[in-house]
Design an enzyme around this catalytic site. Structure first.
Site, PDB file in Angstrom:
ATOM      1  N   HIS A  81      75.187  -9.186  -1.253  1.00  0.00           N
ATOM      2  CA  HIS A  81      74.226  -9.546  -2.082  1.00  0.00           C
ATOM      3  C   HIS A  81      74.801 -10.342  -3.258  1.00  0.00           C
ATOM      4  CE1 HIS A  81      74.262  -6.515  -4.787  1.00  0.00           C
ATOM      5  NE2 HIS A  81      74.398  -5.599  -3.919  1.00  0.00           N
ATOM      6  N   ARG A 118      67.451  -6.923  -3.049  1.00  0.00           N
ATOM      7  CA  ARG A 118      68.646  -7.868  -3.519  1.00  0.00           C
ATOM      8  C   ARG A 118      69.141  -8.510  -2.424  1.00  0.00           C
ATOM      9  NH1 ARG A 118      69.875  -2.291  -4.150  1.00  0.00           N
ATOM     10  NH2 ARG A 118      71.659  -1.471  -3.435  1.00  0.00           N
ATOM     11  N   GLU A 154      72.416  -0.280   1.944  1.00  0.00           N
ATOM     12  CA  GLU A 154      73.346   0.236   1.145  1.00  0.00           C
ATOM     13  C   GLU A 154      73.408   1.861   1.291  1.00  0.00           C
ATOM     14  OE1 GLU A 154      76.199  -0.007   0.330  1.00  0.00           O
ATOM     15  OE2 GLU A 154      76.511  -0.836  -1.683  1.00  0.00           O
TER      16      GLU A 154
END
Length: 223
Positions: free
Chosen positions: A8, A57, A81
């Site tokens: 990102h 994001r 993540e």
């Protein structure tokens, strides 16, 4: 199959050196600009589908890359993540670290020994779920001869690519990918091969290395 794996764009938490796992900020102004530059560079890539982390994001980065295209975007939590649990949002900058420094430093220096923070995940946890996603993707007959975009994160990107790295013990491969860095994996007969590594399409003046491994630093100093 050809897979484009992108990290990102920059966020305010990146700049503030806050641990950004399942929580975190949306793209900042620079992050949007870097994603737009990358989108222009990839405008002629014939993506058939995009898989994105559900985190804002990564989803926002994917939307910028695919703006104006009629391409399916599928959220998959296996490529989100790493979760830092109770450490999320804490500062991890040297000299200002807000979590136990010795425990956190293993995340970079000895990633496979990094223990999950309270309520979080270990590197091995992230490798397991991204490997499950990777295997399912490369054996999807619908996309066998297609080009796929995967929008993800720094640690999750390295975990995904750990399936194709020749040296799988070298998790970071020199460091966290730059924001909007692109890795390309070509898959044939169920085997992936890395054909482009950490490619950026914006000016080097915009590069911010929030982390480099000690090995990478030593190599740079010897050049």
């Amino acid at each position: 199959m050809r897979i484009y794996v992108i990290r990102h764009g920059e966020t305010s938490w990146n700049v503030q050196r806050k641990l950004q796992g399942h929580k975190g900020a949306d793209l900042d102004e620079k992050g949007v600009r870097l994603a737009e530059i990358t989108a222009e560079a990839l405008k002629d890539v014939p993506f058939a589908v995009c898989y994105t982390s559900p985190l804002l994001r990564a989803r926002h980065t994917a939307e910028i890359l695919l703006r104006g295209r009629n391409i399916p975007v599928i959220e998959d939590p296996r490529i989100q993540e790493i979760s830092f649990g109770e450490w999320e949002g804490l500062c991890c900058a040297p000299g200002r670290m807000e979590m136990p420094e010795e425990k956190f430093q293993k995340f970079y220096d000895s990633p496979f020994e990094f223990g999950a923070p309270p309520g979080g995940e270990s590197i091995r946890d992230v490798c397991a779920r991204t490997a499950d996603f990777y295997q399912e993707l490369i054996h999807n007959r619908e996309y066998r001869d297609k080009t796929v975009l995967v929008s993800t994160h720094g640690c999750a990107c390295r975990a995904f690519l750990n399936n194709v790295y020749e040296n799988r013990q070298d998790f970071w491969h020199g460091g966290v990918p730059m924001n909007c860095a692109v890795n390309i994996v070509d898959v044939a007969n169920g085997t992936g091969r890395l054909t482009a590594e950490d490619q950026i399409y914006y000016s080097k003046e915009d590069c911010v290395n929030f982390f480099q491994s000690p090995k990478k630093k030593d190599n740079n100093e010897n050049k």
